[in-house]
Scaffold this motif. Structure first.
Motif, PDB file in Angstrom:
ATOM      1  N   PHE A 461      53.246  51.873  42.479  1.00  0.00           N
ATOM      2  CA  PHE A 461      53.314  50.619  43.240  1.00  0.00           C
ATOM      3  C   PHE A 461      52.726  49.468  42.416  1.00  0.00           C
ATOM      4  O   PHE A 461      53.260  48.353  42.403  1.00  0.00           O
ATOM      5  CB  PHE A 461      52.571  50.785  44.571  1.00  0.00           C
ATOM      6  N   ILE A 462      51.627  49.754  41.708  1.00  0.00           N
ATOM      7  CA  ILE A 462      51.015  48.689  40.898  1.00  0.00           C
ATOM      8  C   ILE A 462      51.992  48.234  39.805  1.00  0.00           C
ATOM      9  O   ILE A 462      52.184  47.039  39.569  1.00  0.00           O
ATOM     10  CB  ILE A 462      49.667  49.171  40.314  1.00  0.00           C
ATOM     11  N   TYR A 463      52.650  49.204  39.158  1.00  0.00           N
ATOM     12  CA  TYR A 463      53.671  48.849  38.169  1.00  0.00           C
ATOM     13  C   TYR A 463      54.783  48.018  38.807  1.00  0.00           C
ATOM     14  O   TYR A 463      55.267  47.053  38.237  1.00  0.00           O
ATOM     15  CB  TYR A 463      54.288  50.105  37.547  1.00  0.00           C
ATOM     16  N   LEU A 464      55.162  48.426  40.020  1.00  0.00           N
ATOM     17  CA  LEU A 464      56.253  47.729  40.710  1.00  0.00           C
ATOM     18  C   LEU A 464      55.892  46.256  40.945  1.00  0.00           C
ATOM     19  O   LEU A 464      56.679  45.351  40.643  1.00  0.00           O
ATOM     20  CB  LEU A 464      56.546  48.433  42.043  1.00  0.00           C
ATOM     21  N   VAL A 465      54.678  46.026  41.459  1.00  0.00           N
ATOM     22  CA  VAL A 465      54.272  44.644  41.744  1.00  0.00           C
ATOM     23  C   VAL A 465      54.180  43.852  40.447  1.00  0.00           C
ATOM     24  O   VAL A 465      54.649  42.709  40.366  1.00  0.00           O
ATOM     25  CB  VAL A 465      52.907  44.626  42.485  1.00  0.00           C
ATOM     26  N   TRP A 466      53.607  44.469  39.440  1.00  0.00           N
ATOM     27  CA  TRP A 466      53.457  43.818  38.145  1.00  0.00           C
ATOM     28  C   TRP A 466      54.840  43.419  37.613  1.00  0.00           C
ATOM     29  O   TRP A 466      55.056  42.307  37.118  1.00  0.00           O
ATOM     30  CB  TRP A 466      52.748  44.808  37.224  1.00  0.00           C
ATOM     31  N   ASP A 467      55.786  44.324  37.788  1.00  0.00           N
ATOM     32  CA  ASP A 467      57.141  44.049  37.330  1.00  0.00           C
ATOM     33  C   ASP A 467      57.769  42.896  38.118  1.00  0.00           C
ATOM     34  O   ASP A 467      58.367  41.990  37.541  1.00  0.00           O
ATOM     35  CB  ASP A 467      57.988  45.322  37.485  1.00  0.00           C
TER      36      ASP A 467
END
Ligand code: HEM
Ligand code: HEM
Ligand SMILES: [Fe+2]
Length: 482
Positions: A461-467
């Motif tokens: 999820f953190i990667y998703l938001v960062w993306d």
């Protein structure tokens, strides 16, 4: 995503800007949902964790209510996003839509703060009005219920009036009719009766007829819209599939509700009705699966035959999430749902961790995936880029989130299997049997694996938001330099 409102290339398209406002709150609530899930999962392993500070009942309640609310936000966002494209006109009352957005957001914030600060107490007439209604997934107190109805009426008026003013495509016709049913069903969950069978009877009208009828049709319209935008699929073909899906979804989903009427005190004829119609429910999910993959393959084939560029996809992260949706919907709702839908099976699995396994994969596979896909489409629009390609972060996001949820599902299926065998079959579903089953190694290990896989989901999820925060400007730079 944060900057997308300021640096947007919507060229004054206010409806799309409004859509992005809803997406932003949706992703924040998704994060809150996951944090609550992690707390609740820890409490399965260490029961004293945060006891009397932040009880399991509250963590679980916020987890699943945030789930429903973030999905509704993302759904409204998706509608505002696609409305001008489909109707060919600007949404009629964008100002009203903004007002609705703020009223809803303030109400949601107050409701969540009350859940968190007032954790225990007597259930009274006042608590139904002010604290919560105690109906799983839709616990909002009655004052908020009324506010939600007003906001949804504003939203519906906006959609309906824009539809009447602009082009009436097949996708929009299904959308407008389906949204009326979706919104209307909410009202069935607003009346309190102190007869638990009656209360459950109506409560399922909201929960089941949302996720297994109206929400499914809703994602059918999103998939249709997205396939046209993402791979240039032919409207006639996509809309033909959509009508077939609508017919099959309502045909099986409405009476399929019988699978929740097996043991709540409703007449026994629901066994046969529930068994038959809910067993048919996976059929439209296969149709949706075929729909997405067939259209993709077809467009790809046409493009290759013409000797054009290899891929026809204009937004690969969105497309990846939509393909995951086709698989996830089929697996989570279709397969995991079918496993326990016959009364002969359900009598053993009812309310076990097996149900939780299905709940996780179905909500994720059928809804979270495609709504995230729509957010990626929103970002592409906000930055006005023609082609948006996957980044390393997009790949990490989709991989970790999907495998995390899949891992949780498998762990919970193992826990459910152990419950069925030991608690239900061997020990006869007594009070004591429940506690014996909760302490056996298979169950405890499964809960540990669920927590580990939950952490994996959260990292994803953190990667998703960062993306989501960075992919738009990255794609813009690439477009400028090429
Ligand atoms: C995307 C669609 C679906 C979603 C999001 C979904 C979600 C859920 C959730 C969250 C529950 C647990 C409700 C509770 O808290 O008591 C549940 C229960 C159930 N679902 Fe689904 N579901 C979907 C589709 C299906 C389908 C297609 C079938 C059957 C083929 C199915 C069969 C069942 C059954 C039998 C139960 C009751 C389990 C029990 O007795 O404990 N579901 N579903
Ligand atoms: C960080 C990841 C997550 C963790 C650790 C987690 C953990 C939990 C826990 C501990 C419960 C309570 C189960 C019980 O009462 O036995 C729960 C319920 C639930 N969660 Fe999650 N969850 C996570 C992510 C998700 C996601 C991504 C979805 C869907 C998109 C989801 C949907 C649900 C649903 C529908 C229920 C109710 C299930 C039922 O009553 O049958 N969760 N979750
Ligand atoms: Fe159902």
């Amino acid at each position: 995503m944060l900057t997308s409102i300021k640096t947007n290339s919507f060229e004054g398209n206010k409806s799309k800007e409004l859509g992005m406002m809803y997406f932003r709150v949706a992703i924040i609530l998704f994060g809150a949902q996951l944090v609550m899930g992690l707390i609740a999962a820890t409490q399965f392993l260490v029961p004293g964790f945060l006891f009397e500070l932040f009880d399991f009942s509250v963590a679980r309640m916020v987890h699943i209510n945030a789930l429903v609310v973030w999905m509704l936000y993302a759904m409204i966002g998706s509608v505002y996003y696609m409305l001008p494209d489909e109707t060919g006109v600007e949404t009629v009352g964008v100002g009203l839509g903004k007002l609705g957005f703020w009223v809803l957001t303030v109400a949601v914030t107050i409701v969540v703060l009350v859940y968190i600060f007032v954790q225990v107490g007597a259930g009274t007439e006042a608590s139904i009005w002010l604290i919560h209604e105690g109906r799983e997934y839709i616990e909002a107190p009655r004052w908020a219920d009324i506010g939600i109805v007003v906001v949804v009426l504003l939203f519906y008026w906006n959609v309906f009036a824009s539809y009447m003013k602009g082009k009436q495509t097949g996708i929009m016709t299904v959308m407008v009719a389906n949204l009326l049913a979706l919104a209307g069903l909410y009202v069935a969950g607003m009346f309190f009766t102190d007869n638990i069978s009656m209360d459950q009877f109506w409560w399922w009208w909201v929960i089941h007829l949302w996720v297994e009828a109206t929400w499914e049709v809703f994602v059918g319209t999103l998939a249709a819209f997205a396939l046209i935008r993402l791979i240039g699929a032919k409207r006639e073909i996509v809309e033909m599939w959509l009508w077939i899906e609508v017919l099959m979804l309502f045909g099986s989903g409405i009476l399929g509700m019988g699978h929740h009427y097996f043991w709540i005190g409703t007449p026994e004829y629901w066994w046969e009705i529930g068994a038959l119609f809910s067993a048919l429910e996976p059929v439209p999910l296969i149709a949706m699966f075929v729909h997405v993959l067939y259209d993709w393959g077809k467009e790809q084939g046409i493009s290759e035959a013409k000797g054009k560029a290899k891929t026809v996809v204009t937004n690969s992260p969105a497309m990846a999430w939509i393909v995951t949706n086709a698989f996830g919907n089929f697996l989570g709702a279709g397969i995991w749902g079918f496993f326990h839908t016959l009364p002969q099976v359900n009598i053993y699995t009812h309310g076990s961790q097996f149900t939780a396994a299905h709940g996780h994969l179905a909500f994720f596979g059928a809804y979270a995936t495609i709504l995230i896909g729509m957010m990626y489409m929103g970002i592409q629009g906000a930055y006005g880029v023609k082609i948006m390609k996957m980044t390393f972060k997009s790949k990490m996001g989709i991989f970790l989130v999907t495998f995390g949820v899949m891992g949780m599902t498998i762990a919970l299926t193992v826990a459910g299997y152990e419950q069925v065998l030991v608690e239900r079959a061997e020990l006869g579903a007594t009070w004591n049997a429940f506690f014996v089953a909760q302490e056996l190694p298979w169950y405890v290990q499964a809960q540990l694996w669920r927590a580990i896989m939950g952490v994996m989901t959260f990292v994803g999820f953190i990667y998703l938001v960062w993306d989501l925060l960075t992919i738009g400007s990255l794609a813009k730079d690439q477009e400028r330099n090429s």
